[in-house]
Motif scaffolding. Structure first.
Motif, PDB file in Angstrom:
ATOM      1  N   ASP A 147       3.628  31.756 -13.258  1.00  0.00           N
ATOM      2  CA  ASP A 147       5.299  31.730 -13.473  1.00  0.00           C
ATOM      3  C   ASP A 147       6.169  31.340 -12.235  1.00  0.00           C
ATOM      4  O   ASP A 147       6.716  30.872 -12.326  1.00  0.00           O
ATOM      5  CB  ASP A 147       6.030  33.746 -13.790  1.00  0.00           C
ATOM      6  CG  ASP A 147       5.239  34.307 -15.230  1.00  0.00           C
ATOM      7  OD1 ASP A 147       5.004  33.888 -15.765  1.00  0.00           O
ATOM      8  OD2 ASP A 147       4.205  35.374 -14.691  1.00  0.00           O
ATOM      9  N   GLY A 183      -1.251  36.071 -12.102  1.00  0.00           N
ATOM     10  CA  GLY A 183      -0.221  35.867 -12.167  1.00  0.00           C
ATOM     11  C   GLY A 183       0.883  34.033 -12.038  1.00  0.00           C
ATOM     12  O   GLY A 183       2.486  34.178 -12.205  1.00  0.00           O
ATOM     13  N   LYS A 238       7.122  26.958 -19.338  1.00  0.00           N
ATOM     14  CA  LYS A 238       5.650  27.940 -19.163  1.00  0.00           C
ATOM     15  C   LYS A 238       4.617  28.500 -19.501  1.00  0.00           C
ATOM     16  O   LYS A 238       5.163  29.135 -21.227  1.00  0.00           O
ATOM     17  CB  LYS A 238       5.565  28.601 -17.957  1.00  0.00           C
ATOM     18  CG  LYS A 238       5.117  28.635 -17.634  1.00  0.00           C
ATOM     19  CD  LYS A 238       4.368  30.649 -17.727  1.00  0.00           C
ATOM     20  CE  LYS A 238       2.969  31.302 -17.056  1.00  0.00           C
ATOM     21  NZ  LYS A 238       3.103  32.904 -17.551  1.00  0.00           N
ATOM     22  N   LYS A 276       3.683  43.300 -15.311  1.00  0.00           N
ATOM     23  CA  LYS A 276       3.115  41.824 -15.260  1.00  0.00           C
ATOM     24  C   LYS A 276       3.887  40.706 -16.341  1.00  0.00           C
ATOM     25  O   LYS A 276       3.771  39.790 -15.991  1.00  0.00           O
ATOM     26  CB  LYS A 276       1.950  41.634 -15.190  1.00  0.00           C
ATOM     27  CG  LYS A 276       1.011  42.749 -15.182  1.00  0.00           C
ATOM     28  CD  LYS A 276      -0.718  43.321 -13.671  1.00  0.00           C
ATOM     29  CE  LYS A 276      -0.803  43.576 -13.181  1.00  0.00           C
ATOM     30  NZ  LYS A 276      -1.599  44.970 -13.295  1.00  0.00           N
TER      31      LYS A 276
HETATM   32 MG    MG Z   1       1.216  36.075 -16.614  1.00  0.00          MG
END
Ligand code: MG
Ligand code: ADP
Ligand code: ASP
Length: 422
Positions: A158, A155, A7, A213
């Motif tokens: 992920d 986010g 990723k 984060k």
């Molecule tokens: Mg992130």
């Protein structure tokens, strides 16, 4: 030969030059004999830019029908990334194919802007891998049962990567980002923060849920549920560093508690500036009052975090809780106009300028006095604690936002997190 999911976050995908670097790194892994699924985020700043455009047109109330469109808009950031990365991979002489969430498909529920992944059909992806291709899949997005594009919350790439790794039983999921691992706290706030070689799944879950984060919390939940071997590492090392060295770099999320036995009681410090506090003064202290206050808040789909109810005087008590700052105006409005009058509160107060600072560590289970040490450290800095919340492996305090960095730095030092563990 292993099946590996990579990723790459927004900064790692931040320019065509960086995308070229990502492609070279992926090519190195493929040439070492591995099968690769790559999940990129939108180029850095792109999701903010897209949502900012939408906000210019719709600044006030965000209705579900607007949320649907927000997802359609935000998902385009990742759409561009997969296409660009696939071209860059082809330029490296690899066969590569890009897919959006709906093409895989990655099925989610219908909670626009914070959808949850329900299932992933990996048939097409497996066929491509078997044919020798690198498969590039959009992070952050999926599709609901009616064919609407959904996104997984900020986010969320992920989570896409870990969920794909879980569905495909990948050998490892590598989260490449702009720091070289998980640190004792955000290295941008505390330069002395240290990288952790390993962090237990439980601690990572707390750190993520308390505001770190570096990984979206749902990605950590997936990793735990499906035991996905998960590592956070840098995308900024030279792409051609030795692959064995790269494979051991960064921070490994571990599932064995024992490995942590020798390490510090407190492993890390997390902070969150995204909360706001509301208080009802002088409400009757009688059975059912918490439900009368928090029931309508939950019905309005507002998440509640820390709650305190004071000792009562003359049958009256004060009741405070925190909510996400995005929900602050709505919560205050609800309390002032509906809940407050219904429970005969003397006054409704609000404070959006608070933050939550937390210490996290599995060792806290077996050591006493850790919270006291935290409170002493904050008192030495003359920082007033407004609320406290604890669990087995964390203690959180709510304080004035303006002391956040001071508190994090002071606690980092007080718990010797800048020192290498013995
Ligand atoms: Mg992130
Ligand atoms: P990406 O775009 O790669 O997903 P993010 O910005 O989402 O990257 O996450 C990486 C950032 O997380 C780092 O740049 C760092 O500022 C922040 N961060 C917060 N807490 C931590 C921590 N404990 N360890 C490492 N990074 C952290
Ligand atoms: N691009 C999305 C965001 O900025 C998802 C991600 O980066 O993980 O939130």
């Amino acid at each position: 030969m292993a099946l590996i999911v990579h990723k790459y976050g927004g900064t790692s995908m931040g320019s065509t030059e960086r995308i070229r670097n990502v492609a070279k790194r992926v090519a190195k892994w493929v040439r070492a004999g591995h099968q690769l699924v790559v999940v990129p985020s939108a180029m850095s700043g792109e999701t903010n830019r897209l949502l900012g455009l939408a906000k210019e047109l719709s600044p006030e109330v965000v209705t579900p029908t607007i949320q649907r469109e927000l997802d359609a808009i935000a998902a385009t950031g990742e759409q561009v990334s997969v296409g660009l990365l696939s071209i860059a991979l082809q330029n490296e002489g690899l066969e590569a194919v890009s897919y959006s969430g709906w093409q895989v498909p990655i099925r989610t529920d219908q909670s626009y802007t914070k959808a949850r992944i329900q299932s992933i059909d990996d048939t097409k992806v497996r066929a491509d891998l078997a044919a020798g291709k690198v498969v590039v899949i959009t992070g952050f997005q999926g599709v609901d049962d009616d064919g609407n594009v959904t996104t997984l919350g900020r986010g969320g790439s992920d989570t896409s990567a870990v969920a794909i790794a879980a569905a495909m039983k990948a050998d490892e999921c590598l989260i490449y980002t702009d720091v070289d691992g998980v640190y004792t706290t955000d290295p941008r706030i505390v330069p002395e923060a240290r990288r952790l070689h390993t962090i237990s799944f439980e601690e990572m879950l707390e750190m993520a849920s308390l505001g770190s984060k570096v990984l979206q919390i749902r990605s950590v939940e997936f990793a735990g549920k499906y035991r996905v071997p998960l590592r956070v590492l840098s995308s900024f090392t030279p792409w051609d560093i030795d692959i064995h060295e790269e494979a051991k770099s960064g921070t490994l999320i571990t599932f064995e508690e024992d490995e942590k036995m020798e390490q510090a009681v407190v492993s890390g410090i997390a902070f969150n500036r995204d909360e706001a506090k509301v208080t009802l003064l002088g409400v009757p202290d009688k059975p059912g009052i918490a439900f009368q206050i928090l029931g309508p808040v939950a019905d309005a789909n507002i998440d509640i975090d820390v709650i305190i109810q004071n000792v009562s005087h003359d049958g009256k008590t004060d009741f405070s809780f925190t909510v996400h700052r995005n929900d602050y105006a709505r919560t205050l409005d609800l309390l002032k106009n509906t809940v407050g009058p219904a429970v005969q509160a003397a006054e409704v107060l609000g404070d959006p300028k608070i933050c939550k600072v937390s210490i996290v560590g599995i060792g806290m289970k077996s050591h006493v006095g850790i919270a006291a040490k935290m409170f002493r450290c904050l008192s030495e800095e003359a920082i007033n604690i407004q609320m406290i919340s604890t669990s087995e492996i964390k203690t959180s305090v709510v304080i004035d936002e303006k002391y956040m960095e001071l508190a994090v730095r002071a606690l980092h030092k007080a718990f010797d997190l800048d020192q290498v563990a013995a």
